[in-house]
Design a protein around this motif. Structure first.
Motif, short mmCIF file in Angstrom:
data_model
loop_
_atom_site.label_atom_id
_atom_site.label_comp_id
_atom_site.label_asym_id
_atom_site.label_seq_id
_atom_site.Cartn_x
_atom_site.Cartn_y
_atom_site.Cartn_z
N PRO A 61 0.83 -1.45 0.01
CA PRO A 61 -0.05 0.08 -0.04
C PRO A 61 0.83 1.24 0.10
N ASP A 62 1.88 1.07 0.62
CA ASP A 62 2.94 2.37 0.32
C ASP A 62 3.20 2.93 -1.06
N LEU A 64 1.00 3.64 -3.17
CA LEU A 64 0.04 4.79 -3.48
C LEU A 64 0.08 5.85 -2.41
N HIS A 65 1.13 6.00 -1.67
CA HIS A 65 1.35 7.01 -0.76
C HIS A 65 1.83 8.71 -1.44
N ASN A 66 2.65 8.33 -2.65
CA ASN A 66 3.08 9.30 -3.29
C ASN A 66 2.75 9.41 -4.55
N SER A 69 6.00 7.28 -6.70
CA SER A 69 5.68 5.98 -6.80
C SER A 69 4.59 5.26 -7.41
N CYS A 70 3.42 5.99 -7.60
CA CYS A 70 2.07 5.54 -8.19
C CYS A 70 2.42 5.43 -9.82
N THR A 121 -6.76 10.40 -5.81
CA THR A 121 -6.38 10.17 -4.44
C THR A 121 -5.06 10.14 -4.08
N VAL A 122 -4.00 9.77 -4.80
CA VAL A 122 -2.83 9.88 -4.49
C VAL A 122 -2.32 11.44 -4.59
N GLN A 125 -3.18 12.86 -1.12
CA GLN A 125 -2.67 12.29 0.17
C GLN A 125 -1.23 12.68 0.05
N ASP A 126 -0.70 12.72 -1.03
CA ASP A 126 0.73 13.10 -1.19
C ASP A 126 1.40 14.12 -0.53
#
Length: 174
Positions: A61-62, A64-66, A69-70, A121-122, A125-126
């Motif tokens: 899941p990490d 999709l945190h920035n 990386s996505c 979404t990313v 949240q980034d």
């Protein structure tokens, strides 16, 4: 759909038809028609299934945190998808004719909408994105649309190097 994806991987896109699917599933042709009204309906469902398989959510899941990386993950998924489903990205675009073309296009757009939602979404949240990167006229949605256009352009060119898109992100919102 799993059997269809396996058939595509093993024998190519054109190997899948209602009779071949019935044989592979060891069921009657009539049983296949209980699920699909026509070959065009089967083809549209296969396209949707392959897109979903390519873009299943990552195990980590990490990722999709920035947004960097996505995007790297998306390009890797496209590269892996081309290996698993050779020619899929180009062949599905020409596999519909007449009225069936609209149904296939609609299913493809639904699959792509999922990717757009993930990008939005990313971007929301980034934590690395500058606080003033987005405005009322340049929204996260606009930027996600731009990124998606760049992804599609790379896809059409069979270019799975995310570096140019990553540089656009760094220069625009970081």
């Amino acid at each position: 759909m799993k059997v269809c994806r396996d058939m595509i991987q093993k024998d190519g896109w054109t190997s899948v038809n209602i009779r071949a699917l019935a044989n592979a599933c060891d069921i009657s042709v009539g049983s296949v028609y209980n699920y699909f009204n026509s070959k065009a309906d089967l083809t549209a469902s296969m396209i949707e299934s392959v897109w979903r398989d390519i873009f299943c959510l990552p195990q980590d899941p990490d990722i999709l945190h920035n947004i960097l990386s996505c995007i790297t993950w998306i390009f890797q998924r496209l590269k892996d998808g081309e290996k698993r489903y050779p020619g899929f990205f180009h062949l599905h675009a020409v596999s519909f004719f007449g009225e069936e073309k609209e149904d296939g296009k609609e299913r493809m757009l639904q699959s792509w909408q999922h990717v757009m939602q993930v990008l939005c979404t990313v971007l929301q949240q980034d934590p690395q994105i500058r606080p003033n990167a987005f405005t009322d006229t340049f929204t996260r949605e606009h930027f996600a649309d731009l990124l998606f256009s760049l992804i599609l352009s790379a896809l059409l060119r069979n270019n799975y190097d995310p570096s140019p898109v990553l540089e656009v992100i760094r220069r625009t919102v970081y």
